[in-house]
Design a protein around this motif. Sequence first.
Motif, PDB file in Angstrom:
ATOM      1  N   LYS A 204      -1.156   8.024  -0.122  1.00 44.17           N
ATOM      2  CA  LYS A 204      -1.756   7.967   1.208  1.00 44.17           C
ATOM      3  C   LYS A 204      -3.076   7.228   1.145  1.00 44.17           C
ATOM      4  O   LYS A 204      -3.536   6.822   0.086  1.00 44.17           O
ATOM      5  CB  LYS A 204      -1.966   9.384   1.738  1.00 44.17           C
ATOM      6  CG  LYS A 204      -0.686  10.201   1.845  1.00 44.17           C
ATOM      7  CD  LYS A 204      -0.986  11.636   2.238  1.00 44.17           C
ATOM      8  CE  LYS A 204       0.282  12.479   2.262  1.00 44.17           C
ATOM      9  NZ  LYS A 204      -0.027  13.903   2.539  1.00 44.17           N
ATOM     10  N   SER A 206      -5.946   4.291   2.868  1.00 42.72           N
ATOM     11  CA  SER A 206      -5.904   2.898   3.303  1.00 42.72           C
ATOM     12  C   SER A 206      -7.012   2.125   2.612  1.00 42.72           C
ATOM     13  O   SER A 206      -7.886   2.693   1.964  1.00 42.72           O
ATOM     14  CB  SER A 206      -6.096   2.804   4.822  1.00 42.72           C
ATOM     15  OG  SER A 206      -7.443   3.082   5.155  1.00 42.72           O
ATOM     16  N   SER A 209     -10.442   3.332   3.763  1.00 41.38           N
ATOM     17  CA  SER A 209     -10.821   4.743   3.706  1.00 41.38           C
ATOM     18  C   SER A 209     -12.102   4.880   2.901  1.00 41.38           C
ATOM     19  O   SER A 209     -12.460   4.007   2.095  1.00 41.38           O
ATOM     20  CB  SER A 209      -9.715   5.564   3.046  1.00 41.38           C
ATOM     21  OG  SER A 209      -9.634   5.267   1.664  1.00 41.38           O
ATOM     22  N   ASN A 374      -9.104  15.587  16.682  1.00 38.11           N
ATOM     23  CA  ASN A 374      -9.262  14.187  16.290  1.00 38.11           C
ATOM     24  C   ASN A 374     -10.663  14.006  15.702  1.00 38.11           C
ATOM     25  O   ASN A 374     -11.590  13.575  16.391  1.00 38.11           O
ATOM     26  CB  ASN A 374      -9.065  13.275  17.509  1.00 38.11           C
ATOM     27  CG  ASN A 374      -8.983  11.808  17.115  1.00 38.11           C
ATOM     28  OD1 ASN A 374      -9.291  11.440  15.985  1.00 38.11           O
ATOM     29  ND2 ASN A 374      -8.566  10.973  18.046  1.00 38.11           N
ATOM     30  N   ASP A 485      -6.467   4.377  13.857  1.00 35.83           N
ATOM     31  CA  ASP A 485      -7.038   5.084  12.721  1.00 35.83           C
ATOM     32  C   ASP A 485      -6.921   4.194  11.489  1.00 35.83           C
ATOM     33  O   ASP A 485      -5.822   3.873  11.049  1.00 35.83           O
ATOM     34  CB  ASP A 485      -6.267   6.401  12.510  1.00 35.83           C
ATOM     35  CG  ASP A 485      -6.765   7.184  11.309  1.00 35.83           C
ATOM     36  OD1 ASP A 485      -7.699   6.727  10.622  1.00 35.83           O
ATOM     37  OD2 ASP A 485      -6.208   8.273  11.056  1.00 35.83           O
ATOM     38  N   GLN A 487      -7.276   4.821   8.509  1.00 31.44           N
ATOM     39  CA  GLN A 487      -6.725   5.458   7.322  1.00 31.44           C
ATOM     40  C   GLN A 487      -5.251   5.827   7.485  1.00 31.44           C
ATOM     41  O   GLN A 487      -4.675   6.447   6.597  1.00 31.44           O
ATOM     42  CB  GLN A 487      -7.540   6.713   6.991  1.00 31.44           C
ATOM     43  CG  GLN A 487      -9.000   6.385   6.717  1.00 31.44           C
ATOM     44  CD  GLN A 487      -9.758   7.575   6.189  1.00 31.44           C
ATOM     45  OE1 GLN A 487      -9.403   8.149   5.175  1.00 31.44           O
ATOM     46  NE2 GLN A 487     -10.828   7.948   6.859  1.00 31.44           N
ATOM     47  N   ASN A 488      -4.656   5.431   8.596  1.00 30.86           N
ATOM     48  CA  ASN A 488      -3.249   5.735   8.844  1.00 30.86           C
ATOM     49  C   ASN A 488      -2.379   4.657   8.189  1.00 30.86           C
ATOM     50  O   ASN A 488      -2.376   3.501   8.618  1.00 30.86           O
ATOM     51  CB  ASN A 488      -2.986   5.765  10.354  1.00 30.86           C
ATOM     52  CG  ASN A 488      -1.587   6.235  10.681  1.00 30.86           C
ATOM     53  OD1 ASN A 488      -0.668   6.108   9.879  1.00 30.86           O
ATOM     54  ND2 ASN A 488      -1.413   6.764  11.871  1.00 30.86           N
TER      55      ASN A 488
END
Length: 566
Positions: A204, A206, A209, A374, A485, A487-488
């Motif tokens: 996970k 990105s 991040s 969020n 987002d 980091q998604n």
Amino acid sequence: MEIYKGASAFAGIAIGKIRFYRKGEYQIRQHQADDVKKELKNFDVARRHVMQTLKEEYDRMSEKQMDTADPELDMEPQPLDRIVKVNGENGTNQILEQAELLGSGSFLRAVQSMITGEKVTAAYAVQTTRDEMQSTFSRLNDPTIKERIHNVSRISSLLLEILGEDENKIDLGEEPVILAADALSLAELMEMDKEKLLGIVTRKGSATSHAAILAKNMDIPCVTGIGIPQSEEEWEDSIAIIDGYTGTIYLEPDNEVRKEYEIRRKADLVERESLLKLKDKGDITKDGREVGIYANIGSLDDLNSALYYGAKGIGLLRSEFQYLGRENYPGEEELFQAYKKTAETMGDRLVVIRTADLGADKQASYLEIPVETNPLMGNRGIRLSLDRKNLFKTQIRAIYRASWYGNLGMMYPMICSEEEMDEVEALVMEVKEELKAAGVPFKEIRTGIMMETPAAVMIGEELAKRVDFLGIGTNDLTQYTLAMDRQNPLLQKKYDDHHPAILKMIKMIVDAGHAQNCKVCLCGELAADTRLTETFLQMGVDALSVVPACILPVRKALRAVCIAEM
């Protein structure tokens, strides 16, 4: 040989053995106890000390409530568990509940069970039990539950003061490894020995991040979004190659591929050696325009790298890292010493300290930040600081005290309005008046705003009137502008930090700053993208601030630009 494709978080090539990081397994192994009976005894001694502390607090509070105190309390001193039974409904309930947790509550039983069952140290059992209880109940909004979490945190802190907190470093073994993990938090990465990390691979996360940003600071090749198999044993101890330029992982590479990457790694080192010739060169374009290249750092460990690569100064000191990977708030003296050392190390070079940008993915359990639907859009940055003014004032005091020893600046994150600046300036004024009254020396320092929301961009000139410089945080500006987002992993192919809207906003900020005689520094990860160096200079950006490992490539690109020919 198997090939896996992900996203490049930081360029470079690493070849070595894969080691999986499994949080529970590593932490327990690190805190194994040789003598369980001794750990149980240590815990019991600490527990009794804390019970006595609570008893003394209770007695002091009771003296103030003599008119309503139970007459039985005026007799001989009693154990707190007796007081709990007699006096459970008065104004000292909080202390009584803390005593109950230590006397016979679930917290006590959980700690004892963990020491016995998992054969770990008392300190680790206290830390883990506290963290698990906070994690389990933190999503509940019931005031009673929140009170219980607070009480658990309080008694844990008191116990750890006596037991001593176990060493935080995460043991990765004797030899350097390529670390594979489902995901890594900032706190976990900060607890690892940089010398033991050849590269990082995660399922996970990105490229933008905060953990990836820290990996860049550590100058470690990093690839995210890799389809690591669920049966992780398939990878454990395998030889792997990380190609941080393309985001590719080669598992058990054949001889031909390995030979090719050995050659490429050597060429990579030669290229780096070639760039070192630029470390003492100026940040000057072909036609003589000076554009300062500063360093983004997260800790004092990065100072030497910034100086080694010839940074003009520190354009962004991410001060929130001082609040992570620990069990309680850093005190004013601790912050002051860190900022003082930074100021003295950098001498006359400017050091810009961004006040703590906590919240979202930058959290620690002791901060007790409520769970948000969020968090990236929640109570973070300057919003959190203004909600916790004591925390904020402590940091501002430390910065102003340290200003006497060098050339410091201060920058505020996530500002969206002039009303927020009103509050900030009032606090700064309070701090300065307090320091003057106490005879503590300080300098008047330059201040800036981190421009990282569309709202800040749209009132750029109004904000620029309030400060000496503007810093552009492209990471958050991009995600808030694109409503994605960062980091998604599902959005990696759609997340475009070269989007025309982002470039237009950068130009708007530069124009707004210059209209009010403010210097403008590009601080986000985009500042290190050498494909845009010429574009940024054409826009009129005054300075670029990048992680130390990116200073020389950016300097090389900058020195090749001739603005007059644009």
